[in-house]
Design a protein around this motif. Sequence first.
Motif, short mmCIF file in Angstrom:
data_model
loop_
_atom_site.label_atom_id
_atom_site.label_comp_id
_atom_site.label_asym_id
_atom_site.label_seq_id
_atom_site.Cartn_x
_atom_site.Cartn_y
_atom_site.Cartn_z
N GLU A 101 0.84 -1.21 0.00
CA GLU A 101 0.00 0.00 0.00
C GLU A 101 0.87 1.26 0.00
O GLU A 101 0.58 2.23 -0.72
CB GLU A 101 -0.92 -0.02 1.23
N GLU A 102 1.96 1.21 0.78
CA GLU A 102 2.86 2.39 0.84
C GLU A 102 3.48 2.65 -0.53
O GLU A 102 3.58 3.80 -0.97
CB GLU A 102 3.98 2.18 1.88
N LEU A 105 0.88 4.21 -2.76
CA LEU A 105 0.64 5.61 -2.41
C LEU A 105 1.80 6.50 -2.86
O LEU A 105 1.58 7.64 -3.29
CB LEU A 105 0.39 5.76 -0.91
N GLY A 136 -9.20 -1.28 1.41
CA GLY A 136 -8.37 -0.40 2.26
C GLY A 136 -7.47 0.48 1.41
O GLY A 136 -7.31 1.69 1.67
N ILE A 137 -6.87 -0.12 0.38
CA ILE A 137 -5.98 0.66 -0.50
C ILE A 137 -6.79 1.75 -1.22
O ILE A 137 -6.35 2.90 -1.33
CB ILE A 137 -5.28 -0.30 -1.52
N ARG A 139 -9.55 3.19 -0.20
CA ARG A 139 -9.90 4.26 0.77
C ARG A 139 -8.69 5.16 1.03
O ARG A 139 -8.82 6.39 1.07
CB ARG A 139 -10.37 3.66 2.10
N SER A 140 -7.52 4.55 1.18
CA SER A 140 -6.32 5.37 1.47
C SER A 140 -6.02 6.32 0.31
O SER A 140 -5.68 7.48 0.53
CB SER A 140 -5.09 4.49 1.68
N ILE A 141 -6.13 5.82 -0.91
CA ILE A 141 -5.82 6.68 -2.07
C ILE A 141 -6.84 7.82 -2.13
O ILE A 141 -6.48 8.99 -2.32
CB ILE A 141 -5.84 5.87 -3.38
N LYS A 142 -8.12 7.49 -1.94
CA LYS A 142 -9.15 8.53 -2.05
C LYS A 142 -9.02 9.55 -0.92
O LYS A 142 -9.35 10.72 -1.08
CB LYS A 142 -10.55 7.90 -2.06
N LYS A 143 -8.53 9.08 0.25
CA LYS A 143 -8.37 10.00 1.37
C LYS A 143 -7.18 10.95 1.11
O LYS A 143 -7.27 12.16 1.34
CB LYS A 143 -8.12 9.19 2.65
N ALA A 144 -6.10 10.37 0.58
CA ALA A 144 -4.90 11.19 0.35
C ALA A 144 -5.06 12.10 -0.87
O ALA A 144 -4.44 13.17 -0.92
CB ALA A 144 -3.69 10.27 0.17
#
Length: 359
Positions: A101-102, A105, A136-137, A139-144
Amino acid sequence: MTDIGRITDELLAAHRLSKTDFITLIDNRDSLIPQKAPLSGGTAAVRSVLKARAAAVSRSVFGNRIYTRGIIEFTNYCKNNCLYCGIRAGNTSAERYRLSEEDILACCRTGYDLGFRTFVLQGGEDPYYTDELMAGIIRSIKKAFPDCALTLSVGEKEYDTYRLWREAGADRYLLRHETADDSHYRRLHPEGMSCEHRKQCLRTLKSLGYQTGAGFMVGSPFQTTENIADDLLFLAQLDPQMIGIGPFIHHDKTPFAREKDGSVELTLFLLSVLRIMFPKVLLPATTALGTLSPDGREQGVLCGANVIMPNLSPLQTRRKYMLYNNKICTGEEAAECRSCLSKRMKSIGYELTVARGDY
Ligand code: SAM
Ligand code: FES
């Protein structure tokens, strides 16, 4: 008027043809037909007439702007064994990798700083990325990167999975149907994979509100003109927001190692036909086109394409996502890819745009 003249006029006027007329059109694309005003008097090849119209349609809808999508090839593991594909499970010489995931991102960050506002996560069908892990990935991309669109291209799943990812924030999904003909499909894929399931996935994706992309390879082994006509009719019925087509290119370590590559000329012709059929569709000039011809992507744009997909994958993994022989853009940094494409587009009077480029 000759039959091909009538058929060309009908495509230009109605944007649709019958199956037999599509077959005649494709098989007679080099025929000469009389030119219309203001160029009356002379003749021109059907494919030149359609190219000119496709470019004009594309210009009138999108101006001289070309949308860019940063593609992140995040895994080359795949449980499938598509006969044409270099990362098929059966290719034991492929060096496999997965991005965390890191890592993903970080690719998005690089892309964002270069001006990309759409990220495409593409990979083999890799069970390591469970539905929840993917959600989860997403959500993280859309949040960032809340101002960016996220496209997935990870193959065939069931309704609940597509729904979960849609709810997690995925906006678009690319899933080429590969061929609309069941018997052709079975010659390109091992037993257990089905044309009907892939088509069903596309309908599901559309029903969930994804901007959905279908498409096919041009010149895949055993493909006939009739198959292509069926592909065009299937697309007309599905009415997708995006259409990806590119030439088939052989890969040494697949069962199709000795098959002939698809034709650049036919791919360009079909891009023009698609632009005329679907004036607003998002239509990429693909990397495969650029692989078979040095100016393939520029030609694609001049034939009606309006999207380019530069590579955002980390340099160390690029060469490992080798779907076909000699894939281009595997040795450059993301910034180099972007500036190379920007120059290429400028050379033909187009500009890369940072807009999200929704349908
Ligand atoms: N696993 C996802 C899927 O099945 O849609 C995405 C990855 S898959 C490698 C992406 C696309 O690459 C396929 O839809 C196929 O059309 C294209 N492709 C695979 N092998 C190819 C080849 N040898 N030549 C040209 N295109 C190829
Ligand atoms: Fe799975 Fe090609 S066989 S991505």
